[in-house]
Design an enzyme around this catalytic site. Structure first.
Site: not given
Length: 305
Positions: A235, A273, A275
């Site tokens: 991340s 991930s 973001e």
């Protein structure tokens, strides 16, 4: 120990002028503090971004949040998106410590409000996270109230780009920061960004337009070094501060562009991930309890900046 920054090696990203420090703290009033926990089992910590010297709960900051990919455990984003305000500093820690940091921040805000004669019935601490379990024994949950207070006590305009436990493109990750100065008409404004980076596959790494990931992998193989990451997992938390007088909608438009910056370094938003982008402006402060007035203001057509 003072670490070198990329410009110390003659690499100059972008075309705009930087602020004095080339950090988020070039935005007047903003401070950053860290506390690191490093033992045989744990390598982790907390970073706090303090938007100003006074009580954010009493005079809220116009703010916005944007989730580009939501594999994350952040706290407080829903209210920021709904009301367009930030009423506490922002904290960044590891995934399993979000709740403990949130709890400690409630205590700190309550104490500030008692000093200011306020009685908060609802507080919305904003806490972001990255998973540092590759280096840190995350289940120990070693970041608590003491570490949070130490981070606040150390908050300053000058801060180390450190971070603990995270990995970025198979290399050292953690906290990084930069700023740019822009001019609109005759006025000068600053936009600063701080990231908590923990993402990216080494082979995808792009440095100032040059694909260098493959070269790093070749060098590691020659050194018989540890293998780098093979996929884009992890991340990146992006915190944006500015003194531009923006509405929350305008802030969100700018926040979305931070994803472009991430992509320019080689990130492609892997499935696993997160973001997450959070932004605030030190202009356009909102007195506590004035959210309804803010909504009316934001309903008025605004000039394009």
């Amino acid at each position: 120990m003072e670490r070198n920054r990329i410009r110390d090696f003659g690499i100059v990203p972008g075309r705009l002028e930087t602020g004095k420090r080339n950090k988020i703290t070039d935005v007047p009033g903003v401070k950053v503090g860290h506390c690191t926990v490093k033992t045989e089992e744990n390598h982790t910590g907390i970073t706090v971004i303090v938007p100003g010297a006074d009580n954010a709960f009493a005079q809220k900051y116009t703010a916005a949040a944007y989730v580009h990919n939501g594999f994350g455990k952040s706290a407080g984003l829903v209210q920021v998106e709904e009301l367009g305000t930030l009423e506490t500093p922002i904290a960044l820690t590891n995934t399993l410590n979000v709740g403990k940091v949130w709890d400690a921040m409630v205590d700190i805000v309550v104490e500030q409000c008692e000093q200011d004669g306020l009685e908060p019935m609802s507080i919305n601490p904003v806490v972001g996270e990255c998973n540092d379990s590759r280096i840190n024994q995350i289940q120990k949950r070693v970041v608590g109230a003491d570490e949070v207070r130490q981070a606040f006590a150390s908050a300053s305009e000058e801060f180390e780009e450190a971070g603990a436990g995270t990995i970025c493109y198979g290399l050292k990750g953690g906290i990084g920061s930069a700023s740019r100065v822009i001019r609109i008409g005759e006025k000068e404004y600053t936009i600063g960004v701080l990231v908590q980076s923990n993402f990216g596959a080494t082979e995808d790494f792009v440095l100032n337009g040059e694909s260098v990931g493959a070269k790093i992998l070749d060098w590691k193989q020659e050194k018989d070094d540890m293998a780098a990451s093979e996929e884009d997992k992890g991340s990146i938390m992006s915190i944006l501060a500015t003194d531009l007088p923006l509405t929350s909608r305008q802030l969100r438009r700018i926040l979305r562009r931070t994803g472009v910056g991430i992509a320019r370094t080689g990130g492609y938003t892997g499935h696993g991930s997160g973001e997450v982008m959070i932004g605030f402006t030190t202009a356009n402060r909102i007195p506590s309890g004035a959210e309804e007035e803010l909504l009316q203001i934001q309903a008025i057509p605004e000039h394009v900046i």
